[in-house]
Design an enzyme around this catalytic site. Structure first.
Site, PDB file in Angstrom:
ATOM      1  N   ARG A 197       0.823  -1.214   0.000  1.00 56.45           N
ATOM      2  CA  ARG A 197       0.000   0.000   0.000  1.00 56.45           C
ATOM      3  C   ARG A 197       0.856   1.262   0.000  1.00 56.45           C
ATOM      4  O   ARG A 197       0.440   2.283  -0.533  1.00 56.45           O
ATOM      5  CB  ARG A 197      -0.896   0.016   1.241  1.00 56.45           C
ATOM      6  N   HIS A 230      10.198 -21.088   9.467  1.00 60.08           N
ATOM      7  CA  HIS A 230      11.631 -20.810   9.281  1.00 60.08           C
ATOM      8  C   HIS A 230      12.521 -21.762  10.085  1.00 60.08           C
ATOM      9  O   HIS A 230      13.689 -21.917   9.775  1.00 60.08           O
ATOM     10  CB  HIS A 230      11.952 -19.333   9.540  1.00 60.08           C
ATOM     11  N   ASP A 256       2.411 -19.229  19.033  1.00 54.08           N
ATOM     12  CA  ASP A 256       3.513 -18.566  18.335  1.00 54.08           C
ATOM     13  C   ASP A 256       4.680 -19.526  18.074  1.00 54.08           C
ATOM     14  O   ASP A 256       5.337 -19.440  17.042  1.00 54.08           O
ATOM     15  CB  ASP A 256       3.991 -17.382  19.205  1.00 54.08           C
ATOM     16  N   HIS A 305       6.890 -24.292  15.162  1.00 53.78           N
ATOM     17  CA  HIS A 305       8.314 -24.622  15.239  1.00 53.78           C
ATOM     18  C   HIS A 305       8.597 -25.879  16.076  1.00 53.78           C
ATOM     19  O   HIS A 305       9.297 -26.788  15.636  1.00 53.78           O
ATOM     20  CB  HIS A 305       9.105 -23.452  15.826  1.00 53.78           C
ATOM     21  N   LYS A 358      10.011 -16.421  26.336  1.00 52.38           N
ATOM     22  CA  LYS A 358      10.709 -15.153  26.113  1.00 52.38           C
ATOM     23  C   LYS A 358      11.252 -14.666  27.454  1.00 52.38           C
ATOM     24  O   LYS A 358      10.773 -15.047  28.504  1.00 52.38           O
ATOM     25  CB  LYS A 358       9.749 -14.128  25.522  1.00 52.38           C
TER      26      LYS A 358
HETATM   27  C1  BG6 Z   1       8.929 -16.486  15.322  1.00 53.41           C
HETATM   28  C2  BG6 Z   1       8.081 -16.032  16.470  1.00 53.41           C
HETATM   29  O1  BG6 Z   1       8.213 -17.373  14.513  1.00 53.41           O
HETATM   30  O2  BG6 Z   1      10.088 -17.129  15.809  1.00 53.41           O
HETATM   31  C3  BG6 Z   1       8.868 -15.106  17.376  1.00 53.41           C
HETATM   32  O3  BG6 Z   1       6.940 -15.351  15.984  1.00 53.41           O
HETATM   33  C4  BG6 Z   1      10.151 -15.740  17.797  1.00 53.41           C
HETATM   34  O4  BG6 Z   1       8.105 -14.739  18.517  1.00 53.41           O
HETATM   35  C5  BG6 Z   1      10.911 -16.293  16.599  1.00 53.41           C
HETATM   36  O5  BG6 Z   1      10.934 -14.748  18.449  1.00 53.41           O
HETATM   37  C6  BG6 Z   1      12.098 -17.106  17.041  1.00 53.41           C
HETATM   38  O6  BG6 Z   1      12.874 -17.405  15.925  1.00 53.41           O
HETATM   39  P1  BG6 Z   1      14.433 -17.653  16.054  1.00 53.41           P
HETATM   40  O7  BG6 Z   1      14.862 -18.003  14.676  1.00 53.41           O
HETATM   41  O8  BG6 Z   1      15.030 -16.392  16.596  1.00 53.41           O
HETATM   42  O9  BG6 Z   1      14.567 -18.791  17.022  1.00 53.41           O
END
Ligand code: BG6
Length: 502
Positions: free
Chosen positions: A59, A189, A246, A251, A352
């Protein structure tokens, strides 16, 4: 001259054909922090195809020159400025509202001009609420149709992939209205992290570990993803998510299944993902009528100290409600109903504002059946431990007992270490580099399949529902800079075990 012969193995690499990446959300944070730098790095490694372009859509009013400037900022001072300058020439930008059909018309024209017969990779780097709008927009404009092998169309969908089972199903349904499953790349990721991939090589590229990878030899598994950062600027998202959604749903469940899966018959996307699905389907429900949610501990950080500085508690973070019950820490015990894992608990924890940023898998083996050194060791021998360090110091370590030098028979635990950095002498690629390249090549092994996303949500959603139904107005607290709440220790102690000290 290359002096490390181990690097030679890195040269067996498939390359993508002509590709255009269309990034929706091109003016956003993800594009700036991850995607543009990853593309630059891929270009320095000569992994981008000769015909390659990027079309940014967002946008924010901007033109091609503005987007190119943004790219320059994203890569900072590039090591290879000629390469950065030449990549920059292939960046284009389309400003507009994502629900405006004219945007897709312009996109079609731009694609015809830059991509020709090549493949197109759409990237949804936008808030999930806008996924539907873009997918429908692409479908309506006929942009999802594939044209022969080279004219492929694929879509990368960022996380969060839904917020519960119903929304994940709805999102899959919407994607499947316009794309075949083979065109959809749900990014996680963690799967792009080098050591996570190495777990498969470690297990299935070696003959000696698989025979002991089961309930006969393994006592339990601990998976930890610890972060020192707090919620940062993401309160709006995190307040509705919390650590379970999250980090665990995606993950940690991915990592868990890579540890637990049976050997695939081949290293192909579907073989690997089928076996991961088997493992996920074997996970026992996290909530049941008898135990409720007692196998899952949630907590929130309070004020404390991290990295030598005082930090505010979660409820005092900007944008967070002072009555928030969003969990910033979760610990859970998971059991799998399978021959391989019968009776072996997997303990998962993530949080965290913990004391240290570290992600690891620790496989603790059973003690020897007969402790013949009991007489000479003050305590009983430490169990063997295999640690897969996912980050920050990527590597694998094995702990075993050794004889202390000297005339007396004395035992002490020692470590045998493999470190990525010192062994290969190359920087480990960023997850986004690996995953972008895989999507361009058409390899979806490291992406979540539709059934994985849904099954994982099916496990996690009842926990959230139970927490919501409990009406609790507070959650256990832990001091920022501590390893979570006492309740997490109690979860392990009940089973006669302890969390590893990291
Ligand atoms: C993300 C989360 O998917 O992964 C974040 O939304 C988190 O909250 C992050 O901090 C952690 O990724 P990494 O690669 O730093 O372990």
């Amino acid at each position: 001259m290359d002096v490390n012969p181990l690097r030679d193995g890195l040269r067996i690499e498939p390359s993508p054909g002509p590709t255009t990446i269309v990034i929706f959300g091109a003016s956003g944070d993800l594009t700036q922090r991850k995607l543009l730098p990853a593309l630059y790095t891929l270009s320095t490694a000569q992994r981008l195809p000769p015909r390659f372009s990027v079309i940014g859509v967002a946008r924010t009013p901007m033109d091609d020159a503005g987007f190119r400037m943004q790219f320059r900022k994203a890569v900072g001072t590039p090591e290879n400025s000629d390469l950065a300058a030449s990549l920059e020439q292939h960046l284009y930008y389309i400003p507009g509202e994502l629900d405006d059909p004219a945007v897709y018309e312009r996109l079609r024209e731009q694609l015809a001009a830059v991509s020709g017969e090549g493949g197109v990779l759409f990237y949804l780097a936008i808030p999930p609420a806008a996924y539907g709008i873009v997918v429908k927009g692409l479908g309506a404009a006929g942009l999802t149709r594939q044209d022969g092998a080279s004219g492929w169309r694929r879509i990368i969908v960022e996380k969060p992939f839904g917020t519960d089972l119903a929304s994940a199903r709805a999102l899959n349904g919407l994607l499947h209205e316009h794309f075949e499953e083979s065109q959809v790349y749900r990014i996680d990721h963690y799967l792009g992290k080098e050591t996570v991939q190495n777990l498969m090589v470690f297990r299935f590229g070696n003959g000696m570990f698989e025979p002991i990878w089961n309930h006969r030899y393994i006592d339990h598994v601990q998976i930890t993803a610890a972060e020192t950062v707090g919620v940062e600027t993401r309160a709006a998202y995190y307040e509705t998510a919390g650590a379970l959604r999250d980090m665990v749903q995606n993950h940690l469940m991915q990592v868990l299944t890579l540890v637990a899966m049976e050997p695939p018959i081949a290293f192909t996307a579907d073989s690997v993902r089928d076996r991961k699905m088997d493992a996920l389907l074997a996970v026992q429900p996290l909530v049941d009528a008898k135990r409720g949610t007692s196998g899952v501990v949630r907590a929130q950080y309070g004020d404390g100290w991290v990295d030598g500085k005082t930090v505010p508690g979660y409820r005092s973070e900007p944008g967070v409600s002072n009555a928030s019950v969003a969990e910033t820490f979760v610990a859970l015990r998971v059991h799998l109903d399978s021959w391989r894992w019968a009776g072996v608990p997997f303990y998962l924890r993530t949080g965290k504002r913990l004391p240290k940023r570290t992600t690891e898998i620790a496989i603790q083996f059973k003690r020897p059946p007969l402790e013949i050194f009991k007489r000479v060791t003050p305590n009983s021998v430490a169990p063997n431990l295999l640690i897969v360090n996912i980050q920050p110091d990527e590597g694998i370590s094995l702990r075993f007992e050794a004889k202390l030098p000297g005339s007396r028979m004395q035992l002490a635990p020692v470590m045998m270490n493999f470190s990525y950095g010192s062994t290969f002498g190359v920087a480990v690629p960023e997850a986004y580099e690996t995953l972008l390249l895989d999507a361009m090549i058409g390899d979806s092994t490291l992406f979540a399949r539709h059934d994985f996303a849904e099954t994982s949500w099916a496990l996690v959603t009842p926990v959230h529902d139970a927490w919501a139904a409990s009406g609790e107005t507070t959650v256990p607290q832990y001091e920022a800079g501590e390893w979570g709440p006492a309740e997490a220790d109690a979860l392990m102690e009940k089973d006669g075990r302890r969390w590893r000290t990291l």
